[in-house]
Scaffold this motif. Structure first.
Motif, PDB file in Angstrom:
ATOM      1  N   UNK A 189       0.980   0.567   7.299  1.00 36.87           N
ATOM      2  CA  UNK A 189       0.765   1.656   6.348  1.00 36.87           C
ATOM      3  C   UNK A 189      -0.069   1.187   5.157  1.00 36.87           C
ATOM      4  N   UNK A 190       0.177  -0.036   4.717  1.00 37.76           N
ATOM      5  CA  UNK A 190      -0.556  -0.568   3.571  1.00 37.76           C
ATOM      6  C   UNK A 190      -2.041  -0.753   3.891  1.00 37.76           C
ATOM      7  N   UNK A 191      -2.331  -1.263   5.066  1.00 34.93           N
ATOM      8  CA  UNK A 191      -3.728  -1.431   5.476  1.00 34.93           C
ATOM      9  C   UNK A 191      -4.436  -0.085   5.505  1.00 34.93           C
ATOM     10  N   UNK A 192      -3.746   0.912   6.031  1.00 35.17           N
ATOM     11  CA  UNK A 192      -4.341   2.252   6.068  1.00 35.17           C
ATOM     12  C   UNK A 192      -4.545   2.812   4.655  1.00 35.17           C
ATOM     13  N   UNK A 193      -3.643   2.476   3.756  1.00 42.56           N
ATOM     14  CA  UNK A 193      -3.737   2.971   2.386  1.00 42.56           C
ATOM     15  C   UNK A 193      -4.904   2.348   1.629  1.00 42.56           C
TER      16      UNK A 193
END
Length: 215
Positions: A189-193
């Motif tokens: 999720x962090x990478x996508x954010x």
């Protein structure tokens, strides 16, 4: 065995054991695609570590290094000498000291392993990734999560400038994919954010690792 094309493995042994190169070589010959995680209380430029770097070069596999001041792979500030001496070895940085050193202003205490607050770009990690084609970074674990979350603006810029050098890693079994149970799900999720584009997101989640690991 049911999914022979979906799983690969690594090879490892305690770095300063006399037979470490022979043990690791055995499994490299059996198909291991990486050495490590090297997580032992040794100097990063010790002769026995350099034997492993030479082995990584001979088999054309990366070596994953867990950097933790006072505990594992000591001498991070000298590691540029190894990067220069072994240009054909792909090194992957990981863990607390690796991620603390994205910051050039907030690492006065080397054992402050989870620094917080705004990041001043240009720390050792930033420079190693910038200056050495054979240095890469593993985003995994609480250290990777914290390094990006502490300063979202810096995280986006850091990912953009090192988009070809960073890769996802879960650092846990992640059998359920539940964010409360494993950092791997939170990191996806962090990478996508923080990825500036979908193309960069794809590099971090898959494409960069695909280039480094033989399978």
């Amino acid at each position: 065995r049911q999914h022979p094309g979906e799983f690969v493995f690594g090879a490892n042994e305690v770095s300063d054991l006399d037979d470490a190169p022979q043990v690791i070589e055995k499994y490299l010959k059996l198909g291991a695609v990486v050495i490590g995680e090297q997580k032992f209380g040794v100097e990063c430029d010790a002769p026995y570590m350099q034997k492993l770097y030479a082995l990584a070069a001979a088999f054309r596999v990366p070596i994953l290094m867990h950097w933790q001041a006072g505990s594992y792979n000591l001498g991070f500030e000298r590691f540029h000498q190894m990067l220069a001496k072994y240009p054909n070895v792909t090194f992957i940085g990981h863990a607390q000291t690796w991620w603390a050193n994205i910051d050039r202003a907030n690492v006065d205490d080397a054992k402050k392993l989870y620094p917080r607050g705004k990041v001043t770009p240009g720390g050792l990690t930033d420079r190693y990734l910038r200056d050495y084609p054979n240095m890469f970074g593993d985003l995994s674990a609480g250290s990777g999560l914290g390094a990006l979350n502490r300063d979202p603006d810096h995280a986006r810029a850091f990912i953009e400038r090192h988009q070809d050098k960073l890769m996802f890693g879960s650092d846990c079994t992640d059998v359920t994919g539940e964010p409360t149970k494993c950092s791997g799900a939170r990191q996806i999720a962090q990478i996508r954010q923080f990825s500036p584009t979908k193309a960069i997101e794809r590099k971090l989640l898959f494409a960069n690792a695909k280039k480094l690991f033989r399978w």
